[in-house]
Design an enzyme around this catalytic site. Structure first.
Site, PDB file in Angstrom:
ATOM      1  N   HIS A   1       2.811  -1.978   8.513  1.00  0.00           N
ATOM      2  CA  HIS A   1       3.747  -1.762   7.667  1.00  0.00           C
ATOM      3  C   HIS A   1       3.839  -0.830   7.626  1.00  0.00           C
ATOM      4  CE1 HIS A   1       3.367  -6.168   5.436  1.00  0.00           C
ATOM      5  NE2 HIS A   1       2.445  -5.959   5.810  1.00  0.00           N
TER       6      HIS A   1
ATOM      7  N   ASP B   1       8.514   7.011   7.336  1.00  0.00           N
ATOM      8  CA  ASP B   1       8.248   5.653   6.400  1.00  0.00           C
ATOM      9  C   ASP B   1       8.040   4.390   6.697  1.00  0.00           C
ATOM     10  OD1 ASP B   1       7.497   5.089   3.690  1.00  0.00           O
ATOM     11  OD2 ASP B   1       9.476   6.002   2.658  1.00  0.00           O
TER      12      ASP B   1
END
Length: 705
Positions: free
Chosen positions: A38, A246
């Protein structure tokens, strides 16, 4: 494992569990294991600085499917496996010891319906009315981030400060609402320093530009409730999601979902370093968050954008957010994992099983005359203890015999009923240096030269090969050596080899591709040569020079030295051979290929290929130039007579002595063992993973004498 049941899928998430796939597979190799990251996966140049870089990659590759948010992260992972572990990348993923681990991108989404439906609830409508009253007459800019170094909050604040400085007409008309959720309040000095820096910048900007009726920045150091957040998204004019790095940044998705019912749609300003940039880039304004001026320009562009363009950009992103949901992401991943398992099971059916060592030793003991055909490189050569990602070039270029192989080889060579033939692509000099003190046979350069260590070298060539091509090919090889550091050329009497084993893996592969295009389409395309691509090499040799093509003549010569009553009743052929040279396994196999219990890969020699089609009532044999014959099942000839239809180059002897070969070899499928070493895709019956296992097997053979 206490809750696992057969058929369950274990889906591991994030970098904290990078080693879990390895532990699960060690517990039960049949478990379906997936792993998803993730966060961003760094480039290989960053990742290679880790001390445990190899161990982490090897643990991850035990998973059946590895997922990332974006293609960039998947590419970084594959590049790390190639550069650090020296593995081969495939269109599906990474191949490790014959097993392919699927690597793919699965952009995660949100439950868009939850946010859209929330806008209709009384609680959200009440919060929305409150915010609209608070920010009446002003444009709202919104940032929702964790208080983390990678979120780029200070850079965002500096860009807003530049906007207020450059665009005086917007003072009093715009408000930046920054939610900075403290996610690591107890994580030490760095986060405390970051929080202090953010508060200082906010204080400086508010002190410089605020009035009695207007505060430029509203900073909230807390996590908002779901209703409050949906309402804030719905009244926002510009979403500022400008993280420095991110994995995905799903706040951008939430912002898009909550904007749909608004008449004047908000504009998303999104960092190009967020994973969401690849999904929402069509409708967002992409910025480099490190470039404060670029972010300031994007803020101004978003505030002055026409209503038509706002709607167009929103519709583009809204369609993606509502179709690529969290449920679709999970479903796609699980479906891909199940497909990967099925493909791997089909692929496994084509992988030769491990060598049944105990059975092979028992049959060896019963044999009266045993022939052991053994490869050299990778098969019984000494391993190099090099923990670096590439081998030690100096040590490996001077490899000798595996230390553990010397004692069993000496014992086997002393047995009068055991004949050992070392079959290698190496030069005569290399084999002489390594095996000169043993009582065995040597076949150099793929069997083109043969001698017993007590005699002289003989050649299998009827006449001298036409090697006129060698000079120009060597010039090509030397040109690519100059382009690719740590590559080198091996010159042999019957072949030239360009080796890039020690070069940068990806660069070496690119150079090999360029070289092959030049060789295949250049002046050598019509020459009587075979151009062979190895795992990390390119070899050019005369047409038909393979280990299988020379094996018949070598066996006859060995038999002639033994006398008329010589007959082999146990045959072992073991080695790490190029795909083209694995025809030796097929040549020696007493059982037709179509009767085997697993599928073989087709032989790669396209210029002269022996095809066998075993039908119910006849056997058709096709030669390399279209020759064929049909034989009834009641009158099948000897295996060796089938080779008469194969076209051999004029420089090689045809195996005309069918009777001699029949008299020499008297083995069945039970007394013939072919074994590939370090190759999972092979025409051999069996396989062993490395030279260490080969040594253990030969020790068992020696002990059985």
């Amino acid at each position: 494992m206490s809750t696992y049941q057969k058929g369950d899928v274990i889906w591991c998430h994030d970098y904290h569990l990078m080693f879990l796939p390895k532990y699960l597979k060690e517990t039960n190799p049949h478990i379906k294991v997936g792993w998803f990251l993730h966060t961003p996966f760094p480039s290989s140049e960053i990742y290679r600085t880790l001390s445990l870089r190899s161990e982490i990659l090897e643990a991850l590759l035990k998973a059946d499917l590895i997922g990332f948010h974006t293609y960039d992260y998947a590419r970084h992972f594959e590049s790390s496996c190639i550069r650090i572990l020296g593995l081969e990348g495939t269109p599906e993923g990474v191949e490790n010891d014959g097993r392919v681990t699927r690597v793919s991108a699965f952009p995660v989404g949100i439950d868009a319906g939850r946010f859209i439906d929330s806008l209709e609830t009384p609680a959200v409508k009440q919060e929305l009315a409150y915010y609209q009253d608070q920010f009446s007459g002003k444009k709202v800019l919104l940032g929702v981030d964790r208080l983390d170094m990678i979120k780029g909050i200070p850079q965002k604040l500096l860009a807003f400060e530049m906007f207020l400085e450059k665009c005086q007409e917007w003072r009093g008309k715009v408000v930046l609402v920054q939610i900075a959720v403290p996610s690591r309040t107890d994580s030490g000095v760095e986060y405390q320093r970051l929080a202090k820096q953010v508060h200082e910048i906010v204080g400086r900007i508010n002190g410089a530009y605020c009035t009695f009726s207007w505060t430029p920045i509203r900073l909230l150091d807390k996590l908002l409730k779901h209703d409050e957040l949906c309402a804030l998204y719905a009244c926002t004019d510009v979403g500022l999601m400008t993280s420095l790095r991110d994995g995905m940044n799903l706040t951008a998705y939430e912002f898009i979902a909550c904007q749909h019912q608004r008449q004047q749609k908000g504009v998303l300003v999104l960092s190009e370093f967020a994973g969401a940039a690849q999904s929402l880039g069509a409708g967002a304004l992409l910025v480099n968050p490190w470039n404060v001026r670029e972010v300031y320009t994007a803020i101004l562009e978003a505030l002055t954008m026409s209503e038509f363009e706002r709607n167009e950009r929103h519709q583009q992103n809204y369609k993606h957010v509502t179709t690529h949901t969290a449920e679709a992401w999970a479903s796609n991943y699980i479906r891909e994992l199940n497909d990967t398992i099925e493909e791997d099971e089909l692929r496994t059916l084509r992988i030769p099983p491990s060598l049944p060592a105990d059975d092979a030793v028992r049959k060896f003991q019963r044999g009266k005359t045993r022939l052991l055909i053994v490869g050299f490189n990778v098969t019984i050569s000494a391993p190099v203890d090099a923990p670096r990602r590439r081998g030690d070039q100096i040590r490996e270029l001077n490899l000798g015999l595996h230390p553990g192989m010397k004692e069993p080889l000496t014992k086997l060579c002393q047995d009068p009923n055991t004949i050992i033939l070392i079959l290698s692509g190496s030069t005569k000099e290399a084999l002489d240096e390594t095996f000169g003190d043993y009582n065995l046979w040597l076949a150099a350069e793929n069997g083109m030269f043969l001698r017993h260590t007590s005699g002289l070298w003989n050649t299998n060539m009827k006449q001298k090969f036409d090697m006129d091509w060698a000079v120009s090919v060597k010039l090509v090889f030397e040109y690519f050596c100059a382009r690719a550091p740590r590559t080198f050329v091996e010159s042999r009497e019957t072949a030239l080899v360009w080796n890039y084993k020690y070069a940068d893996v990806e660069f070496g592969r690119l150079q090999a591709r360029d070289m092959l295009q030049h060789l295949w389409t250049g002046p050598y395309s019509n020459a009587a040569v075979d151009i062979i691509q190895g795992s990390k090499s390119v070899e050019v040799r005369p047409v038909g020079v393979t280990k299988g093509a020379t094996m018949g003549s070598n066996l006859i010569r060995i038999a002639e030295s033994k006398g008329p009553d010589f007959k082999i009743d146990y045959l072992l052929c073991i080695g790490h051979f190029l795909s083209k040279d694995e025809d030796v396994f097929t040549f020696l196999d007493p059982e037709p290929r179509t009767q085997r219990d697993y599928s073989y890969r087709k032989m790669e020699n396209t210029k002269d290929r022996l095809r066998m089609e075993n039908t119910k009532d006849r056997l058709r044999v096709n030669g390399g130039r279209g020759k064929s014959m049909e034989l009834t099942s009641n009158s099948r000839p000897s295996k060796w007579s089938l080779l008469r239809t194969k076209t051999f180059p004029s420089t090689l002897p045809e195996p005309d002595s069918v009777e001699a070969l029949d008299a020499i070899i008297d083995v069945s499928k039970d007394t013939y063992f072919s074994c590939a070493v370090g190759r999972k895709r092979s025409t051999a019956r069996y396989s062993l993973p490395s030279s260490d296992e080969v040594v253990l097997f030969f020790k068992a053979l020696a002990d059985a004498l």
